[in-house]
Write a protein that holds these residues in place. Structure first.
Motif, PDB file in Angstrom:
ATOM      1  N   PRO A 151       0.833  -1.216   0.000  1.00  0.00           N
ATOM      2  CA  PRO A 151       0.000   0.000   0.000  1.00  0.00           C
ATOM      3  C   PRO A 151       0.860   1.256   0.000  1.00  0.00           C
ATOM      4  O   PRO A 151       1.918   1.308   0.638  1.00  0.00           O
ATOM      5  N   GLY A 152       0.393   2.270  -0.687  1.00  0.00           N
ATOM      6  CA  GLY A 152       1.137   3.512  -0.764  1.00  0.00           C
ATOM      7  C   GLY A 152       1.270   4.211   0.570  1.00  0.00           C
ATOM      8  O   GLY A 152       2.234   4.947   0.800  1.00  0.00           O
ATOM      9  N   TRP A 153       0.298   4.012   1.481  1.00  0.00           N
ATOM     10  CA  TRP A 153       0.343   4.682   2.773  1.00  0.00           C
ATOM     11  C   TRP A 153       1.327   4.038   3.742  1.00  0.00           C
ATOM     12  O   TRP A 153       1.684   4.646   4.766  1.00  0.00           O
ATOM     13  N   MET A 158       6.982   2.580   9.224  1.00  0.00           N
ATOM     14  CA  MET A 158       5.859   1.864   9.834  1.00  0.00           C
ATOM     15  C   MET A 158       6.024   0.349   9.748  1.00  0.00           C
ATOM     16  O   MET A 158       5.242  -0.393  10.334  1.00  0.00           O
ATOM     17  N   LEU A 159       7.055  -0.107   9.042  1.00  0.00           N
ATOM     18  CA  LEU A 159       7.201  -1.540   8.809  1.00  0.00           C
ATOM     19  C   LEU A 159       7.474  -2.316  10.086  1.00  0.00           C
ATOM     20  O   LEU A 159       7.141  -3.499  10.175  1.00  0.00           O
ATOM     21  N   HIS A 160       8.084  -1.663  11.091  1.00  0.00           N
ATOM     22  CA  HIS A 160       8.346  -2.415  12.321  1.00  0.00           C
ATOM     23  C   HIS A 160       7.060  -2.746  13.077  1.00  0.00           C
ATOM     24  O   HIS A 160       7.054  -3.644  13.904  1.00  0.00           O
ATOM     25  N   ARG A 243      -3.977  -7.859   6.745  1.00  0.00           N
ATOM     26  CA  ARG A 243      -3.367  -6.890   7.649  1.00  0.00           C
ATOM     27  C   ARG A 243      -2.956  -5.611   6.932  1.00  0.00           C
ATOM     28  O   ARG A 243      -2.531  -4.650   7.583  1.00  0.00           O
ATOM     29  N   LEU A 244      -3.057  -5.608   5.636  1.00  0.00           N
ATOM     30  CA  LEU A 244      -2.593  -4.465   4.861  1.00  0.00           C
ATOM     31  C   LEU A 244      -3.682  -3.407   4.726  1.00  0.00           C
ATOM     32  O   LEU A 244      -4.044  -2.987   3.625  1.00  0.00           O
ATOM     33  N   ASN A 245      -4.214  -3.010   5.866  1.00  0.00           N
ATOM     34  CA  ASN A 245      -5.177  -1.915   5.877  1.00  0.00           C
ATOM     35  C   ASN A 245      -4.994  -1.131   7.166  1.00  0.00           C
ATOM     36  O   ASN A 245      -4.497  -1.640   8.167  1.00  0.00           O
ATOM     37  N   ARG A 246      -5.403   0.105   7.142  1.00  0.00           N
ATOM     38  CA  ARG A 246      -5.165   1.004   8.270  1.00  0.00           C
ATOM     39  C   ARG A 246      -5.946   0.576   9.513  1.00  0.00           C
ATOM     40  O   ARG A 246      -5.482   0.792  10.641  1.00  0.00           O
ATOM     41  N   ARG A 247      -7.113  -0.004   9.333  1.00  0.00           N
ATOM     42  CA  ARG A 247      -7.922  -0.384  10.502  1.00  0.00           C
ATOM     43  C   ARG A 247      -7.264  -1.514  11.288  1.00  0.00           C
ATOM     44  O   ARG A 247      -7.302  -1.530  12.513  1.00  0.00           O
ATOM     45  N   ASP A 282     -16.256  12.017  17.796  1.00  0.00           N
ATOM     46  CA  ASP A 282     -15.419  12.602  16.751  1.00  0.00           C
ATOM     47  C   ASP A 282     -14.454  11.563  16.193  1.00  0.00           C
ATOM     48  O   ASP A 282     -14.197  11.522  14.983  1.00  0.00           O
ATOM     49  N   LEU A 283     -13.922  10.722  17.077  1.00  0.00           N
ATOM     50  CA  LEU A 283     -12.990   9.685  16.637  1.00  0.00           C
ATOM     51  C   LEU A 283     -13.681   8.708  15.677  1.00  0.00           C
ATOM     52  O   LEU A 283     -13.120   8.330  14.648  1.00  0.00           O
ATOM     53  N   ALA A 284     -14.900   8.326  16.018  1.00  0.00           N
ATOM     54  CA  ALA A 284     -15.633   7.377  15.178  1.00  0.00           C
ATOM     55  C   ALA A 284     -15.965   7.968  13.811  1.00  0.00           C
ATOM     56  O   ALA A 284     -16.138   7.238  12.834  1.00  0.00           O
ATOM     57  N   ALA A 285     -16.035   9.272  13.734  1.00  0.00           N
ATOM     58  CA  ALA A 285     -16.413   9.933  12.474  1.00  0.00           C
ATOM     59  C   ALA A 285     -15.228  10.105  11.523  1.00  0.00           C
ATOM     60  O   ALA A 285     -15.420  10.429  10.348  1.00  0.00           O
ATOM     61  N   ILE A 286     -14.018   9.866  12.015  1.00  0.00           N
ATOM     62  CA  ILE A 286     -12.834  10.051  11.170  1.00  0.00           C
ATOM     63  C   ILE A 286     -12.749   8.927  10.143  1.00  0.00           C
ATOM     64  O   ILE A 286     -12.934   7.755  10.465  1.00  0.00           O
ATOM     65  N   ASP A 287     -12.461   9.272   8.925  1.00  0.00           N
ATOM     66  CA  ASP A 287     -12.283   8.290   7.862  1.00  0.00           C
ATOM     67  C   ASP A 287     -10.834   7.788   7.910  1.00  0.00           C
ATOM     68  O   ASP A 287      -9.942   8.338   7.253  1.00  0.00           O
ATOM     69  N   ILE A 288     -10.615   6.757   8.693  1.00  0.00           N
ATOM     70  CA  ILE A 288      -9.261   6.235   8.892  1.00  0.00           C
ATOM     71  C   ILE A 288      -8.651   5.775   7.570  1.00  0.00           C
ATOM     72  O   ILE A 288      -7.452   5.925   7.336  1.00  0.00           O
ATOM     73  N   ASP A 289      -9.488   5.237   6.700  1.00  0.00           N
ATOM     74  CA  ASP A 289      -8.973   4.679   5.447  1.00  0.00           C
ATOM     75  C   ASP A 289      -8.411   5.737   4.500  1.00  0.00           C
ATOM     76  O   ASP A 289      -7.792   5.389   3.488  1.00  0.00           O
ATOM     77  N   SER A 290      -8.597   7.001   4.809  1.00  0.00           N
ATOM     78  CA  SER A 290      -8.089   8.063   3.938  1.00  0.00           C
ATOM     79  C   SER A 290      -6.828   8.717   4.489  1.00  0.00           C
ATOM     80  O   SER A 290      -6.232   9.567   3.826  1.00  0.00           O
ATOM     81  N   LEU A 291      -6.417   8.328   5.686  1.00  0.00           N
ATOM     82  CA  LEU A 291      -5.293   8.995   6.337  1.00  0.00           C
ATOM     83  C   LEU A 291      -3.960   8.580   5.712  1.00  0.00           C
ATOM     84  O   LEU A 291      -3.750   7.426   5.351  1.00  0.00           O
ATOM     85  N   GLU A 292      -3.036   9.533   5.635  1.00  0.00           N
ATOM     86  CA  GLU A 292      -1.687   9.288   5.157  1.00  0.00           C
ATOM     87  C   GLU A 292      -0.714  10.174   5.928  1.00  0.00           C
ATOM     88  O   GLU A 292      -1.122  11.127   6.595  1.00  0.00           O
TER      89      GLU A 292
END
Length: 315
Positions: A151-153, A158-160, A243-247, A282-292
């Motif tokens: 993934p580009g993000w 972050m690999l560790h 596992r290759l997703n932000r969530r 507010d935390l639940a409303a964040i679009d985690i999948d868009s974060l970089e």
């Protein structure tokens, strides 16, 4: 408990034991074992090693994988044994592996890892060259994304979080106190385990993400065990596509926070201060999948802090 394969008492003395803990991943286990064919201990001529597969499943899915390769390893003078440890949890499996190991040196490699050429000889070389000056040796872990694009993000730093790329140096050297390593690619003197066990209340169990990576080695190092880092002793670690997703990463970091506080409590360490203020709505409303980038890093730190604070609340 059931065991397949018993070392021949007429065989050369076992200098090192490779321990592989596995749980319902026969295809990955097979690839791991295939990567160990032709690996050598090094050091004195005639030095031998064994391989112990600790199957942490009552269904023993790893048995046919092991039995289908025992003859290949036997031709090379390497005993390959299959041992069932039915108590669930990687710590139970690691403890069983230590108990069964015949070698004075124990090397860990995980079932979703593959040893690169020369891995075992490079991992054990410091013990032969430096003698008692070395107690633990840690190797390097490279990510393997299989057929799935990285993934580009997912930045290098972050690999560790995926147990890859410790990256302490390009040259072999002793590790500093603050430099860590995982249990998936390391070797240590069995005598260091006297009076110690891997903590069975921590560590992976099924789909749980409580971590115990390195906790027992932290205890050893605090007691004076010298740790040497060999970046050329490399394994590749298969990163599972789910596992290759932000969530997944957020869940992973939450449980890392929980685990770290539980380990600190075990070692009698003072708690760290938590300094965050979050509105759960507010935390639940964040679009985690868009974060970089830095936004993703901020969320990683937040989830870690929330996990740590949750462990504090456990009392």
């Amino acid at each position: 408990m059931p065991t397949t394969g018993t070392p021949n008492t007429d065989s050369p003395e076992i200098a090192a034991s490779i321990v592989i803990c596995t749980h319902r991943r026969p295809e990955l286990l097979g690839a791991c074992l295939d990567s160990l064919i032709g690996q050598r201990v090094g050091g004195s001529p005639g030095a031998a090693h064994e391989i112990l597969v600790i199957d942490n499943s009552a269904l023993a899915e790893g048995r046919p994988v092991v039995e289908g390769r025992q003859a290949v390893f036997a031709l090379r003078g390497v005993p390959l044994r299959h041992i069932v440890e039915e108590r669930p949890g990687v710590s139970f499996a690691r403890n069983r592996g230590v108990a069964e190991a015949a070698g004075a040196l124990i090397a860990f490699i995980d079932d979703d890892e593959r040893a690169c050429e020369g891995w075992l000889e490079r991992l054990l070389e410091p013990f032969h060259r430096l003698g008692d000056a070395v107690d633990i040796v840690a190797g390097e872990v490279e990510p393997d994304f299989g057929d799935v694009p990285r993934p580009g993000w997912l930045a290098d730093d972050m690999l560790h979080f995926f147990s890859c790329r410790w990256g302490w140096d390009s040259q072999s050297r002793f590790l500093r106190e603050t430099e860590w390593f995982g249990e998936g690619n390391c070797a240590f003197r069995k005598r260091l385990m006297a009076g110690r066990t891997f903590p069975t209340d921590l560590g992976r169990k099924g789909d749980g993400l409580l971590a115990n990576e390195g906790v027992i080695f932290i205890e050893m190092r605090r007691a004076g065990a010298a740790t040497y880092y060999v970046p050329a002793a490399t394994v590749s670690h298969f990163i599972h596509p789910d596992r290759l997703n932000r969530r997944w990463l957020m869940r992973r970091m939450f449980y890392q926070g929980v685990s770290n506080r539980l380990m600190q409590r075990r070692n009698g360490q003072a708690e760290q201060g938590c300094n965050f203020n979050v509105n759960l709505a507010d935390l639940a409303a964040i679009d985690i999948d868009s974060l970089e980038g830095e936004s993703l890093w901020a969320m990683i730190r937040l989830y870690y802090e929330i996990g740590y604070a949750s462990a504090l609340a456990m009392g």
